[in-house]
Design a protein around this motif. Structure first.
Motif, mmCIF file in Angstrom:
data_model
loop_
_atom_site.group_PDB
_atom_site.id
_atom_site.type_symbol
_atom_site.label_atom_id
_atom_site.label_comp_id
_atom_site.label_asym_id
_atom_site.label_seq_id
_atom_site.Cartn_x
_atom_site.Cartn_y
_atom_site.Cartn_z
ATOM 1 N N HIS A 1 83.434 39.630 -5.974
ATOM 2 C CA HIS A 1 83.427 38.369 -6.723
ATOM 3 C C HIS A 1 82.702 37.274 -5.928
ATOM 4 C CE1 HIS A 1 84.956 35.304 -9.506
ATOM 5 N NE2 HIS A 1 85.242 34.581 -8.440
ATOM 6 N N ALA A 2 82.871 37.295 -4.596
ATOM 7 C CA ALA A 2 82.266 36.281 -3.731
ATOM 8 C C ALA A 2 80.837 36.640 -3.332
ATOM 9 C CB ALA A 2 83.120 36.082 -2.484
ATOM 10 N N GLY A 3 80.467 37.914 -3.419
ATOM 11 C CA GLY A 3 79.129 38.362 -3.045
ATOM 12 C C GLY A 3 79.152 39.831 -2.702
ATOM 13 N N VAL A 4 78.015 40.496 -2.815
ATOM 14 C CA VAL A 4 77.937 41.941 -2.612
ATOM 15 C C VAL A 4 78.452 42.357 -1.237
ATOM 16 C CG1 VAL A 4 76.350 43.914 -2.497
ATOM 17 C CG2 VAL A 4 76.016 42.157 -4.223
ATOM 18 N N ASP A 5 78.078 41.633 -0.202
ATOM 19 C CA ASP A 5 78.486 41.987 1.155
ATOM 20 C C ASP A 5 79.426 40.958 1.774
ATOM 21 O OD1 ASP A 5 77.097 44.439 1.328
ATOM 22 O OD2 ASP A 5 75.226 43.365 1.666
ATOM 23 N N TYR A 6 80.293 40.363 0.955
ATOM 24 C CA TYR A 6 81.242 39.371 1.448
ATOM 25 C C TYR A 6 82.457 40.102 2.016
ATOM 26 C CZ TYR A 6 83.884 35.051 1.773
ATOM 27 O OH TYR A 6 84.602 33.975 2.243
ATOM 28 N N LYS A 7 82.444 40.301 3.327
ATOM 29 C CA LYS A 7 83.502 41.046 4.011
ATOM 30 C C LYS A 7 84.754 40.186 4.118
ATOM 31 C CE LYS A 7 82.255 43.107 7.768
ATOM 32 N NZ LYS A 7 81.957 43.429 9.182
ATOM 33 N N ILE A 8 85.885 40.747 3.692
ATOM 34 C CA ILE A 8 87.142 40.009 3.806
ATOM 35 C C ILE A 8 88.095 40.623 4.827
ATOM 36 C CG2 ILE A 8 87.045 38.963 1.532
ATOM 37 C CD1 ILE A 8 88.936 41.116 0.512
ATOM 38 N N MET A 9 87.819 41.867 5.228
ATOM 39 C CA MET A 9 88.697 42.493 6.206
ATOM 40 C C MET A 9 88.012 43.713 6.800
ATOM 41 S SD MET A 9 92.613 43.866 5.867
ATOM 42 C CE MET A 9 92.273 44.779 4.397
ATOM 43 N N GLU A 10 88.315 43.963 8.071
ATOM 44 C CA GLU A 10 87.815 45.163 8.732
ATOM 45 C C GLU A 10 88.888 45.655 9.693
ATOM 46 O OE1 GLU A 10 83.556 45.793 10.014
ATOM 47 O OE2 GLU A 10 84.530 45.403 11.935
ATOM 48 N N ILE A 11 89.146 46.954 9.633
ATOM 49 C CA ILE A 11 90.152 47.569 10.507
ATOM 50 C C ILE A 11 89.528 48.789 11.170
ATOM 51 C CG2 ILE A 11 92.392 48.727 10.646
ATOM 52 C CD1 ILE A 11 93.170 47.252 8.054
ATOM 53 N N THR A 12 89.689 48.897 12.467
ATOM 54 C CA THR A 12 89.255 50.089 13.175
ATOM 55 C C THR A 12 90.495 50.931 13.488
ATOM 56 O OG1 THR A 12 87.398 48.927 14.182
ATOM 57 C CG2 THR A 12 88.088 50.981 15.243
ATOM 58 N N TYR A 13 90.478 52.156 12.987
ATOM 59 C CA TYR A 13 91.571 53.087 13.256
ATOM 60 C C TYR A 13 91.122 54.019 14.368
ATOM 61 C CZ TYR A 13 93.480 51.631 8.738
ATOM 62 O OH TYR A 13 93.988 50.912 7.701
ATOM 63 N N SER A 14 91.900 54.093 15.456
ATOM 64 C CA SER A 14 91.572 54.947 16.587
ATOM 65 C C SER A 14 92.758 55.834 16.929
ATOM 66 C CB SER A 14 91.203 54.123 17.821
ATOM 67 O OG SER A 14 90.069 53.335 17.567
ATOM 68 N N ARG A 15 92.484 57.091 17.158
ATOM 69 C CA ARG A 15 93.529 58.021 17.557
ATOM 70 C C ARG A 15 93.719 57.896 19.068
ATOM 71 N NH1 ARG A 15 93.833 63.546 14.966
ATOM 72 N NH2 ARG A 15 91.655 63.078 14.557
ATOM 73 N N ALA A 16 94.952 57.783 19.484
ATOM 74 C CA ALA A 16 95.246 57.675 20.921
ATOM 75 C C ALA A 16 95.058 59.024 21.592
ATOM 76 C CB ALA A 16 96.670 57.179 21.124
ATOM 77 N N ASP A 17 94.686 58.981 22.835
ATOM 78 C CA ASP A 17 94.499 60.222 23.604
ATOM 79 C C ASP A 17 95.800 60.882 23.915
ATOM 80 O OD1 ASP A 17 91.763 59.907 23.600
ATOM 81 O OD2 ASP A 17 91.788 58.718 25.427
#
Length: 91
Positions: free
Chosen positions: A75-91
């Motif tokens: 609604h705000a724009g094609v590439d209007y990012k509202i959130m980003e989460i990086t999921y990482s598996r622990a060693d």
């Protein structure tokens, strides 16, 4: 929560958090070339008075231990990012 719907032959998902009162649902497809799950869904934004707001959800599989989830507000724009989460598996 994501999964594959064998009846509809597409990926489906839901998003739930403590900041909203509804459950967001989405559907889409996986591109093995880009290792990206691309889905679209709709949400209501009561604070802004926008209902049926389209969101794009991208899950990029960086490697077997790291996934990058990004949410965009169409609604705000094609590439209007509202959130980003990086999921990482622990060693």
């Amino acid at each position: 929560l994501n999964g594959y719907d064998n009846v509809k032959n597409l990926f489906v998902g839901s998003w739930i958090d403590s900041e909203c009162t509804g459950i967001l649902t989405m559907s889409g497809s996986y591109n093995p070339m880009t290792k990206t799950l691309l889905m679209f869904g709709k949400m209501d934004d009561v604070a802004m008075g926008v209902y049926g707001r389209t969101l794009r959800y991208e899950t990029k599989i960086v490697n077997e231990n790291k996934h990058l989830f990004t949410m965009y507000d169409c609604h705000a724009g094609v590439d209007y990012k509202i959130m980003e989460i990086t999921y990482s598996r622990a060693d």
